[in-house]
Design a protein around this motif. Structure first.
Motif, PDB file in Angstrom:
ATOM      1  N   ALA A 216     -23.384  28.926 -20.712  1.00 11.04           N
ATOM      2  CA  ALA A 216     -22.628  28.579 -19.502  1.00 11.04           C
ATOM      3  C   ALA A 216     -22.749  27.105 -19.150  1.00 11.04           C
ATOM      4  O   ALA A 216     -21.999  26.611 -18.315  1.00 11.04           O
TER       5      ALA A 216
ATOM      6  N   GLY B 257     -28.015  31.906 -18.349  1.00  6.15           N
ATOM      7  CA  GLY B 257     -26.652  31.570 -18.764  1.00  6.15           C
ATOM      8  C   GLY B 257     -26.460  31.348 -20.252  1.00  6.15           C
ATOM      9  O   GLY B 257     -25.415  30.842 -20.667  1.00  6.15           O
TER      10      GLY B 257
ATOM     11  N   THR C  24     -23.514  31.601 -14.161  1.00  5.47           N
ATOM     12  CA  THR C  24     -23.725  32.936 -14.740  1.00  5.47           C
ATOM     13  C   THR C  24     -25.103  33.465 -14.330  1.00  5.47           C
ATOM     14  O   THR C  24     -26.087  32.721 -14.383  1.00  5.47           O
TER      15      THR C  24
END
Ligand code: KDG
Ligand code: MG
Length: 402
Positions: A354, A371, A367
């Protein structure tokens, strides 16, 4: 909630990475980086044979207790293999906790203290001109901080000078390759690099330099002094730090900021350095210094002494370590800078993440968890391939620090 399974995944999408995946009875899983460059299978085996059996059946929420269980409970404390294995467990558990909370990890660490995490990239070349052109490219990409390394005239090879510019990978052979080193030649040439960079680019960008443990304290003191007119952000790993007191001598002679710690694995490796304010930046990482739990402890201790973070972020630290590091970096009060050596596309494909780069900073993303994920089917297509970092010899053949 219980841990039902934990598996160790070894993959080599261009370089070796070791990942621990912890799975719970509620279907939530977390992953942690366990990569120790050139010694990957030692950590894989430590996890598989010694930690995984003790994890099954435990409550993944008890992060601190599990950390202490593996640290104190091993009897054999510290060391890079042990602390990398503990880091992988710890990172995976924080990932699970944040996923269950439905929050990006930084929220569990106190929330954002800044909008983004300033990173530095690597400009290197065979000579000053080539390095300077590389610096220009990083500035065009938006970097605000750049580490610069140039070949030393008269030496066939020098640390930090790669063939492949954007994706520098020092673990380059299935038996260690050999570099040559001359401290005298290096000390004569290194200050000129920064003289030329300041002439061309002015004092806007931050410049960093990695000495890679190659000098004695008094030699490092001389180099730090020579760098002073060029206002470096830091001089890194000026001398080996097994002897922390060695930094007293460097500190007495120069105001160039000092950074060290990428090979450290516990707070005890930097206790004197921090408490005596002998350094300005501590470079310990999530993966090699016991995970989020222990790194947070180091950074909190450092914050008492005006020492800021400067996490190691070379390609041998997987995107999982990078993701976790960004969540910590965006949350702590004493963040300094984060190293960012870009991973190859193959690595990014195996570890979808992410985080993203914009205007000289990395952003961890929103996220839940840290992530970063792992595509296990893709990872299985890249089997382990032995690779070593080089070794270094003086011109008379004696072994030296790489
Ligand atoms: O595994 C060793 C590398 O990560 C290291 O040589 C890179 O010194 C390094 C740095 O600062 O990124
Ligand atoms: Mg370094």
């Amino acid at each position: 909630m219980k841990i039902t399974d934990a598996k160790v995944i070894v993959t080599c999408p261009g370089r070796n990475f070791v990942t621990l995946k912890i799975i719970t009875d509620e279907g939530v899983y977390g992953i942690g980086d366990a990569t120790l460059n050139g010694r990957e299978l030692a950590v894989a085996s430590y996890l598989q044979e010694h930690l995984v059996p003790c994890l099954i059946g435990r409550d993944p929420h008890q992060i601190e207790d599990i950390w202490q269980y593996f640290y104190r409970g091993a009897y054999w404390r510290r060391g890079p293999v042990t602390m990398t294995a503990i880091a992988a467990v710890d990172t995976a558990l924080w990932d699970i906790k944040a996923k269950i909370a439905g929050l990006p990890l930084y929220q569990l660490l106190g929330g954002k203290s800044r909008s983004g995490v300033m990173v530095y990239g690597h400009a290197n070349g065979r000579d000053i001109e080539e390095t300077s052109d590389e610096v220009a490219k990083y500035l065009e990409m938006g970097y605000k901080a750049i580490r610069a390394q140039a070949g030393v005239p008269g030496l066939a090879s020098t640390y930090g000078v790669s063939k492949d510019k954007l994706f520098y990978e020092p673990a380059d052979a299935n038996l260690p390759s050999e570099n040559a080193w001359s401290t005298a030649k290096y000390l004569d040439s290194a200050p000129h690099l920064f003289e030329k960079l300041r002439e061309r680019f002015g004092f806007g960008p931050h410049f960093l330099h990695d000495v890679h443990h190659r000098l004695t304290p008094i030699e490092a003191a001389r180099l730090g002094k020579a760098f002073e007119p060029y206002r470096l952000f830091w001089m890194e790993d000026a001398t080996p730090a097994e002897n922390q007191e060695g930094f007293r001598l460097i500190r007495k002679h120069t105001t160039t900021p000092l950074a060290v710690g990428e090979v450290f694995n516990t707070i005890y490796d930097c206790q004197t350095l921090i408490a005596e304010q002998l350094i300005d930046y501590i470079r310990t990482t999530v993966v090699h210094a016991g995970g989020i739990t222990h790194l947070r402890r180091i950074f909190d201790f450092a914050s008492l002494y005006h020492v800021r973070s400067g996490c190691h972020g070379a390609t041998d630290l997987s995107p999982i370590c990078m993701g976790a590091s960004l969540h910590l970096g965006i949350a702590i009060p004493n963040f300094g800078v984060q190293e960012y050596m870009r991973h190859t596309k193959e690595t990014d494909d195996v570890f979808p993440h992410a985080y993203s780069f914009r205007d000289g900073c990395l952003y961890p993303g929103e996220t839940p968890g840290h992530g970063v994920d792992i595509d296990e089917a893709l990872a299985a297509k890249f089997p382990y391939s032995r690779a070593y970092l080089p070794v270094n010899r003086l011109e008379d053949g004696s072994m030296w620090n790489w």
